[in-house]
Write a protein that holds these residues in place. Structure first.
Motif, short mmCIF file in Angstrom:
data_model
loop_
_atom_site.label_atom_id
_atom_site.label_comp_id
_atom_site.label_asym_id
_atom_site.label_seq_id
_atom_site.Cartn_x
_atom_site.Cartn_y
_atom_site.Cartn_z
N PHE A 191 0.82 -1.21 0.00
CA PHE A 191 0.00 0.00 0.00
C PHE A 191 0.85 1.27 0.00
CE2 PHE A 191 -3.52 -2.78 0.74
CZ PHE A 191 -4.64 -2.07 0.37
N ARG A 192 2.13 1.13 0.27
CA ARG A 192 3.02 2.30 0.14
C ARG A 192 3.55 2.45 -1.27
NH1 ARG A 192 5.23 0.62 5.27
NH2 ARG A 192 6.83 -0.54 4.12
N GLU A 193 3.64 1.34 -2.00
CA GLU A 193 4.37 1.35 -3.27
C GLU A 193 3.48 1.30 -4.51
OE1 GLU A 193 6.83 -2.05 -2.79
OE2 GLU A 193 7.79 -1.28 -0.97
N GLU A 194 2.34 0.63 -4.44
CA GLU A 194 1.51 0.45 -5.64
C GLU A 194 0.55 1.62 -5.81
OE1 GLU A 194 -0.40 -3.27 -6.14
OE2 GLU A 194 1.31 -4.44 -5.41
N GLU A 195 0.58 2.20 -7.00
CA GLU A 195 -0.25 3.38 -7.26
C GLU A 195 -1.73 3.09 -7.08
OE1 GLU A 195 -1.14 6.54 -10.90
OE2 GLU A 195 0.65 5.26 -10.96
N GLY A 196 -2.17 1.91 -7.56
CA GLY A 196 -3.58 1.57 -7.43
C GLY A 196 -4.03 1.45 -5.98
N LEU A 197 -3.17 0.89 -5.13
CA LEU A 197 -3.51 0.75 -3.72
C LEU A 197 -3.43 2.10 -3.01
CD1 LEU A 197 -1.70 -2.62 -2.87
CD2 LEU A 197 -4.10 -2.23 -3.47
N LEU A 198 -2.46 2.93 -3.40
CA LEU A 198 -2.41 4.29 -2.86
C LEU A 198 -3.69 5.05 -3.18
CD1 LEU A 198 1.27 5.33 -3.70
CD2 LEU A 198 0.25 5.35 -1.43
N ALA A 199 -4.20 4.84 -4.39
CA ALA A 199 -5.43 5.51 -4.80
C ALA A 199 -6.60 5.09 -3.91
CB ALA A 199 -5.74 5.22 -6.26
N LYS A 200 -6.65 3.80 -3.55
CA LYS A 200 -7.73 3.32 -2.69
C LYS A 200 -7.67 3.99 -1.32
CE LYS A 200 -7.99 -1.23 -4.94
NZ LYS A 200 -9.21 -0.95 -5.70
N ASP A 201 -6.47 4.08 -0.76
CA ASP A 201 -6.33 4.77 0.53
C ASP A 201 -6.75 6.23 0.40
OD1 ASP A 201 -5.61 2.83 2.30
OD2 ASP A 201 -3.46 3.21 2.21
N GLY A 202 -6.39 6.86 -0.72
CA GLY A 202 -6.76 8.26 -0.93
C GLY A 202 -8.26 8.45 -1.04
N ILE A 203 -8.93 7.55 -1.77
CA ILE A 203 -10.39 7.64 -1.92
C ILE A 203 -11.08 7.51 -0.57
CG2 ILE A 203 -12.39 6.36 -2.77
CD1 ILE A 203 -11.31 8.04 -4.94
N VAL A 204 -10.66 6.51 0.22
CA VAL A 204 -11.28 6.33 1.54
C VAL A 204 -11.04 7.55 2.42
CG1 VAL A 204 -11.32 4.94 3.63
CG2 VAL A 204 -11.13 3.82 1.42
N GLY A 205 -9.81 8.08 2.37
CA GLY A 205 -9.52 9.28 3.14
C GLY A 205 -10.42 10.44 2.76
N ASN A 206 -10.70 10.58 1.47
CA ASN A 206 -11.59 11.65 1.01
C ASN A 206 -13.03 11.41 1.43
OD1 ASN A 206 -9.60 13.18 -0.20
ND2 ASN A 206 -9.81 12.21 -2.19
N LEU A 207 -13.46 10.15 1.41
CA LEU A 207 -14.82 9.84 1.86
C LEU A 207 -14.99 10.16 3.34
CD1 LEU A 207 -15.61 6.47 0.02
CD2 LEU A 207 -16.96 8.57 -0.11
N VAL A 208 -14.00 9.79 4.14
CA VAL A 208 -14.07 10.06 5.58
C VAL A 208 -14.02 11.57 5.83
CG1 VAL A 208 -12.88 9.75 7.78
CG2 VAL A 208 -13.15 7.81 6.22
N ALA A 209 -13.18 12.29 5.08
CA ALA A 209 -13.13 13.75 5.21
C ALA A 209 -14.47 14.37 4.84
CB ALA A 209 -12.01 14.32 4.34
N LEU A 210 -15.11 13.82 3.79
CA LEU A 210 -16.42 14.31 3.38
C LEU A 210 -17.45 14.11 4.49
CD1 LEU A 210 -18.38 15.32 1.17
CD2 LEU A 210 -18.61 12.94 0.42
#
Length: 644
Positions: free
Chosen positions: A283-302
């Protein structure tokens, strides 16, 4: 659409669309001309024509379905959203979304669509969805009515029906929509959750000053400044919050976010295999997995922007004790107050799980729940899995992983029981069965360890079950759970795990400075479980056909292997374990379990070569099992040095 000469000649189509405008033709005729000549080449001309707000209010809504499938049509659709009759256009957008929801999922046709796109220029389902989200954001801002929540409720239900959680782009579009509808500006994700997913937002990119007034505004007061009813405003915000929790749950269930697996790696790094990439590393190295963490972070921020920023007792009571709300937006168009709107229970569980996960892994500043495994976590776990646990685990793998994540965090932070010096039971438990709640909890967690589709979640659940088992200060409780699993569980993998927990209990009892004897520091434990750990296997050698023997060995291989390992553990150092070994247990185990098991393995290995019975992977497992049995036979403590 019919193919005509005009379709094959863009210049003629452009001329027809420009020259046939009313009053040259009536609107019905003109609409037919436009629809029969639609192509990417005519879109700039059509967009010029649609700048006539009067005409767009007449025909714009009828063009939505055809335009959304046409490459390059976003400008025309944005014009329709800004100038068309907003109520009619919204209905057409929602109708189009419903039809979109019936199309095949983006995962199934992604490669095919990519190929088609290159050949035919088709618009993907995801692109259509993104454009429609932008239109809805514009349209809802234009409607002037006393009760805009009724339009909003219908929109949110329809969007949820068409949304596909496997698409980061769809999720980003939904986040953009909610930001627009709530009036909250989107904020970038934290650096530790950086997401590269960006989608077009028609509402944000345009000039709202170009929007036409609502021709059906209530009381004709479109141009006047009005203060919205605060109760109506609160209702709309609660609808958006409920919707956001639904999206979070959908996203967690549609993506492998590895919250539980990463927490295990964080708390117990010794479990990781040297040289093998960890989940944390992936999850630190793969772009696709980084994107998933980013999406969840944005949902929680929302969700935080919509007002849910703290883990209050009221919120936790909703999660742990309230009814299970799986579809809280059903019937929401009839809601009259914010109190009638509930949050998705699964979404709330995912939110709490992300709070504790990101606080631990990312050192993020999120609230920490004031709850314990007993009674709080047990209550919510039981609520989700009490009816057909297997189906629930398969249908909601992300929500179930969130439950494991919360439990694992609670145990790691020593939030096991509100009464840490008493057995882990509920005061209302029947006196005839004082450990029923505790046993039920272990049972539910072990079901997750058995049925969850992701290995890292199964491992985390198994680890959690063992941790909670060992946390109960009552040794009688712990022994009763172990016996129940070993006697009644039909799954060999869980019975094998129970043997591991038994060994851990024996080791703990031998190393702790105990003020008084316990079940695990005396022969009581092994006396209780020896006949379920080492059951009588004489039936395997008494007129049992080969197929039945093979079936038993296949079904029980993990359990048998752990039983042999326990035997090696005990009788490799019989003096060390003298205090816990019942008298003559070695002779009993040897006669009723060891000898028939070894004989049946040797029979299968011999007779399978001259029969039609295919052993497959069992052949290798039997070789290992036989080798371990022979190691046990060589232990003087088990056989008196006589060997097999």
């Amino acid at each position: 659409m019919a193919t005509t000469e005009l379709d094959r000649d863009p210049s003629k189509a452009i001329t027809a669309i420009r020259d046939a405008r009313p009053p040259a033709t009536d609107r019905f005729t003109y609409l037919t001309i436009v629809e029969s000549n639609l192509s990417p080449e005519v879109l700039p001309t059509l967009n010029e024509v649609l700048q006539d707000a009067g005409l767009t209010q007449e025909i714009g809504w009828d063009l939505v379905y055809n335009l959304v499938s046409l490459p390059g049509s976003s400008s025309c659709l944005e014009t329709i959203a800004r100038l068309g009759n907003p109520r009619e256009v919204i209905l057409k957008v929602l109708e189009t979304l419903e039809l979109l929801g019936e199309e095949e999922g983006y995962e199934a046709d992604d490669e095919a669509e990519t190929t088609k796109e290159k050949k035919e220029g088709d618009v993907t389902k995801t692109e259509k969805f993104i454009t429609l989200m932008g239109m809805l954001a514009i349209l809802h801002g234009r409607i002037k009515t006393k009760y805009p929540s009724r339009f909003l409720a219908q929109t949110l239900q329809t969007v949820l029906g068409a949304y596909e959680a496997g698409s980061e782009e769809m999720t980003a579009a939904v986040i953009n929509l909610v930001h627009s509808l709530s009036g909250k500006r989107a904020r970038p994700p934290l650096p530790s959750r950086k997401s590269s997913v960006n989608v077009t937002n028609l509402d944000a990119r345009g000039d709202r000053g170009k929007n036409a007034p609502d021709p059906e505004a209530d009381d004709g007061k479109e141009g006047e400044a009005k203060t919205e009813d605060p109760d109506e405003t609160e209702l709309q915000q609660k609808l958006l919050l409920s919707f956001a929790t639904c999206v979070l749950e959908r996203y967690a269930n549609g993506n492998d976010l590895a919250w539980a697996g990463r927490l295990v790696e964080f708390y117990e790094p010794e479990r990781t295999v040297p040289g093998r990439r960890t989940l944390m590393g992936a999850f630190r190295e793969e772009e696709g997995l980084l994107a998933k963490d980013g999406i969840v972070g944005n949902l929680v921020a929302l969700i935080g922007d919509l007002g849910l920023r703290s883990c209050s007792r009221t919120f936790l009571k909703h999660v742990c004790e309230g009814p299970l709300h799986e579809n809280p937006l059903a019937g929401s168009e009839d809601f009259e107050s914010a109190s009638q709107v509930k949050l998705s229970t699964g979404g709330a569980v995912c939110l709490v799980a992300y709070w504790v996960f990101s606080s631990t892994i990312f050192d993020a500043d999120h609230p920490q729940p004031e709850m314990n495994i007993f009674p709080d976590h047990y209550a919510v776990l039981d609520k989700f899995l009490q009816d057909d646990a297997h189906a629930q685990i398969q249908q909601s793998p992300g929500t179930v992983e969130a439950l494991v994540t919360i439990g694992f965090w609670l145990h790691a932070n020593k939030f096991v029981s509100a009464n840490p010096n008493t057995p882990l039971t509920n005061p209302t438990t029947s006196p005839e069965d004082p450990t029923s709640d505790f046993m039920r909890y272990i049972h539910l967690v072990t079901l997750i360890a058995l049925f969850h589709p992701k290995l890292h979640v199964r491992n985390a659940a198994s680890t959690l079950a063992g941790q909670v088992l060992h946390s109960d200060p009552s040794d009688d409780d712990r022994l009763k759970v172990l016996y129940d699993l070993l006697e009644n569980c039909t799954f060999a993998s869980l019975k094998a795990r129970a043997i591991t927990w038994l060994r851990e209990e024996l080791i703990a009892a031998s190393t702790e400075k105990l003020h008084q004897a316990t079940a695990f520091s005396t022969p009581q434990a092994l006396e209780t479980v020896q006949y379920v750990v080492f059951p009588n296997l004489d039936f395997l050698v008494e007129d049992t056909n080969l197929e039945e023997v093979v079936e038993y060995l296949v079904t029980n291989a993990p359990f048998l292997m752990q039983a042999v390992n326990l035997g090696l553990f005990l009788w490799s150092s019989p003096e060390k374990w003298k205090a816990v070994l019942p008298a003559n247990m070695d002779a009993t185990v040897r006669q009723r379990w060891f000898e028939p098991l070894l004989e049946s393995i040797e029979r299968v290995q011999k007779e399978s070569k001259s029969s039609d019975v295919e052993l497959g992977p069992l052949e290798g497992e039997l070789a290992v099992l036989k080798g371990r049995l022979e190691d046990l036979a060589a232990k003087e403590g088990f056989t008196g040095g006589k060997g097999v």
